[in-house]
Design a protein around this motif. Sequence first.
Motif, PDB file in Angstrom:
ATOM      1  N   GLY A   1       0.823  -1.200   0.000  1.00 38.35           N
ATOM      2  CA  GLY A   1       0.000   0.000   0.000  1.00 38.35           C
ATOM      3  C   GLY A   1       0.851   1.242   0.000  1.00 38.35           C
ATOM      4  O   GLY A   1       1.852   1.342   0.694  1.00 38.35           O
TER       5      GLY A   1
ATOM      6  N   GLU B   1      -9.417   0.325   3.717  1.00 42.65           N
ATOM      7  CA  GLU B   1      -8.856  -0.858   4.360  1.00 42.65           C
ATOM      8  C   GLU B   1      -9.928  -1.890   4.671  1.00 42.65           C
ATOM      9  O   GLU B   1      -9.689  -3.091   4.604  1.00 42.65           O
TER      10      GLU B   1
ATOM     11  N   GLU C   1      -3.171   2.154   2.148  1.00 43.18           N
ATOM     12  CA  GLU C   1      -4.175   1.553   1.289  1.00 43.18           C
ATOM     13  C   GLU C   1      -3.611   1.308  -0.106  1.00 43.18           C
ATOM     14  O   GLU C   1      -2.576   1.832  -0.490  1.00 43.18           O
TER      15      GLU C   1
END
Length: 1146
Positions: free
Chosen positions: A711, A772, A717
Amino acid sequence: MFETEEMVIPADPEEMRQFQAQCVAQCQCAVDIHLPLAYILLPSKQAFQSFYNRINNDLLMWEPPPPSASSPEHSRQHHEEFQLCKSAFRLDSDSDEDDPQFFLASDSSGKTKASRPNHNLSLLSLTVIISKGRLQTRTDKKEDQSHGEIVLDLEGGKIFSVAQHQNDPNLNFLCIESRRVELYHKAVVKDTPIPQRLEIPKFNPPKHLDPTIYPTEVGVSSVSGKEGELQMLSTAIKVTLDPQRGVKEFLVALRLQGATMRHYMAPTNHSWHEQLVDFLDVIDDPILGYTAPAVITVLHTHLATCAVDYRPIYLPLRVLFTAESFSLSSNIIVDTATFHLRFILDDSALYLSDKCETDVVDLRRDYVCVLDIDLLELAITTWKGSDKGKLSQPLFELRCSNNVVHVHTCADSCAALVNLLQYLVSQGDLHPPPRHTSPTEIAGQKLPLSESPAAMLPCPPAETAEINQYDLADALIDTEKSHREESSDPGSPSMPRGSPVSVYLFPGEAPKRSPSVLLVEDADLDGLVATATEAQADMMSEEGSDGSTDNDDFCILEAPGMGIPPRDGEPVVTVLSEGPIKLKESHFSRPRGSSDLLRAPSRFPVPQSRVVLREISVVWHLYGGKDFGGKSMSIHAQNTNRGRSAPAGVRGSPSRSATTSRPQNSWRWAGGSGRQHQLLMEIQLTKVSFQHESYPGAVAGQEGEGFLMTGVGPGGEQPLSRQVFIVQELEVRDRLASSQLNKFLYLYTSESMPRRAHSNMLTVKALQVCPESGLGGPECCLRISLLPLRLNIDQDALFFLKDFFSSLASYVNPYLPVDPASEVKADSSQKAPEEAEAGLGPDLSASVETTFSEQSSSSAGSTSSSDQPIYFREFRFTSEVPIWLDYQGKHVVIEQGTFAGILIGLAQLNCSELKLKRLCCRHGLLGVDKVIQYAVTEWLTDIRKNQLPGILGGVGPMHSVVQLFHGVRDLFWLPIEQYRKDGRIIRGLQRGAASFGTSTASAALELSNRLVQAIQATAETVYDILSPTPPLNRFAITEGRAPSSRPRRAAQPADLREGVAKAYDTVREGVIDTAQTLCDVASRGHEQKGLPGAVGGVLRQIPPTVVRPLIVASEATSNLLGGMRNQIKPDARKEDFLKWRTDGQE
């Protein structure tokens, strides 16, 4: 094409004839076939494949077997036979030493390399001339007793082929020419029995097929101005075989001249080009003992003076796209991983028409040009991907760049263009509108969009509706805690945990980390650096991601004006380090030169697809009136408007002019019969760049390196997509005939606020990440930056823009795509009523307004989260934007209310200053409208509370008065401030005196100039009243200007010297004009009535002559004062040049 590149095009007809004649004269065998009429029917793809293999892989691949070498005598006879035939090939040499030697392929002496005959004769030339021909094919055989059909008609066709050109067995040529070409197609045709015997057709257009490609009509080709004897179709193919590499290369150059393609929206595998490519995609039969070489096809397609005609089914518009030159280059390699396609479009235009009842196209009479494209380059690259599943380059990449695009629209034509784009994107021809009465029309009246069901947003999903602000705030707090815990790692020195300052990093950015191993004696210095970085983080605006600016790696420890000065005023030396200063090599990264602002940070993954628009300039011309449905004007009025519109298009920015170099196309700007060219404003976007990247999503349960992604978002993310929009310069120019202003909006620069090199006026960056939790749709982080603005607003221009965009919003009809599932249900349920109403035809006026049907509205609650407005998790307006505002009120508008109308009409603002403060919203906003509402609310609240004095300081002459008081204040305050700072009172006195002199002098000159101009205007009015005849104004009245308009302002003198020169010229011309006027009056009176007439004329001219010196003196004084002011403040002349229209700009 660019100068450094080679353009591959077919030869012109004369060069083609010379090449063919030369090949026929220098060939061993020449075959000429003349077919007055020809008709070929290919009943199916299987028949064409069988025919292709019999010719290409059987007949052309056949070679005679080599002679048998069973006996030495037989071998000797063959050698003698070759010796007898050798003289036929000896054309240039009589020497016996040059005789070629031939050996049999089965000779065991090792001489296997048989040399070629020493001549330049080609093996075979074939010429086929077809006076009239038709090729009919049946494609795409379907199970429902139907097929696709393509018909190609040729007139004056010629096929020429030469084999083994100039005795080179690996070089062949093929040429195809035709004076006239027509293509007809239909995707679905009922099967008919194949005729047992073909009869020569009459070559009439087949009624059961749609015309697809045909010669351009006279109404379209007459405007190009290009005539010649070029063939409509010209194709040259060069076939080269490399036996060592096993590669056969086809170099194809195709040119189509004066053709029009009719575009039909079709489902997949129903378009003519898809069916034609599928029909030609045949499979070669294998040949035993022969390995076919790899085929490489390099295609160069050139379209000259061609057009695309599109006629929507459910939209009352006609669309025509013309191109003077279109080039397409591509490489086609079988089983290759990369495919590259390049388009170059030159001098093209898009036309719209609302006259749908006529079939004949006449551009000048019925169509309106809305897009004028100068040069456009488009490159498409596709990649199949690797077997490992990891992306090393995008699977799809599109790059576009152009010179300039001119958009010429009224409000209705712009709305028609927007409706057309919506219609094309949603494939409106494939989704017929509902037959029932539109809910937005009741008794023939259209409801406002806010009341119609189409304007109602569908219900948000449950997971989005349950989000509340408290949960979001808790989530943000948890995120900040997690960041602090990560930053407390001893290997990553960052800001202290107890710091009250929170530094926010935009997605894709990360704090620059120092080396993990730190020396003990440098701990204090590193802490000071961290604190300074923390204090400056919110003050510095990030211009780009991942090192897009040169100052990202620099940390300012102390600068003049930073920090709190000591109370006693004594200067204090700041000690940064007690010990000796140690230099660390390569502590700061070296600058990488010019950086690409569109490039994503290095830690981002390789995008799956990328769309790049680079340095595109757009000029949007906004006209008053209507392009469609207006009353026709006289020829004189049309010519006047055309002549008047021509200068408007060539006006440009003094620094960057986007003018076109094609004056012959000025007729495109004439527009419709109701277009008002005296009402014109221009919006110019210079060097616009845009990039959209979409990243591959993580797939659960998949293994492999390609599906595991780290991420890179603010909370770790996974990124889904990234968009960057950059505008280097934005301008709005005022071209109204009733206005004296030049630029409505532009970038503000001055000596105190210069423009930074390579800075962009507007930058918008957006990053969509997957939350998430995995619930709901993507979340967006948005960041916008803007440079200072200058606004010069004329009341007429302001109301014109308001009326234009209000009309545009009323004409645009939101097109909502139909859900395929609901469309199928509606089809089955409404089949009988549709059959009953089959004779009525579609209602074109109601088809534009596409709304929710009952079936689609009932399924609105089950729509997925992807149809909902995007959720902006974080929005930042990174820079504080100062705006300087000038306003010119002209007339009272009671429609806006009594008080507001009087205020709008009488208000005069000069250099009113306001600021758009920085914004940072982390509470989440749902939809773009909420983001705009939040920003406008915050700015208006800040302006009402803190910035009213700055706005009121520009009312009337208040700006000059304020500048006068500022100069007096600086005279006393700057010495005190300088003494408190460093004790240098002499330096403070110098600064105060300089500021006082500049501010006071410029303000006094400005006020004096206003007074002199008022005196001049009063004297001119008195002069007009006292003049016995219509006053002779020495200012030239521009043709087409409103009678009540005032003369344009003369150019301001650059300095005092030029001001004195202009004042002298004004006085001299005034005296000469006055004397000349008296002489003319006396001479005319003497010619009419003799001496009494001359005396009477002079006496009548005495009152205005007495007032005339006052006009001349005031004008000369104004020039002198203007030169003095510009000498003191050079920025004032620059602002006047950008603000006012002068005689030179007309």
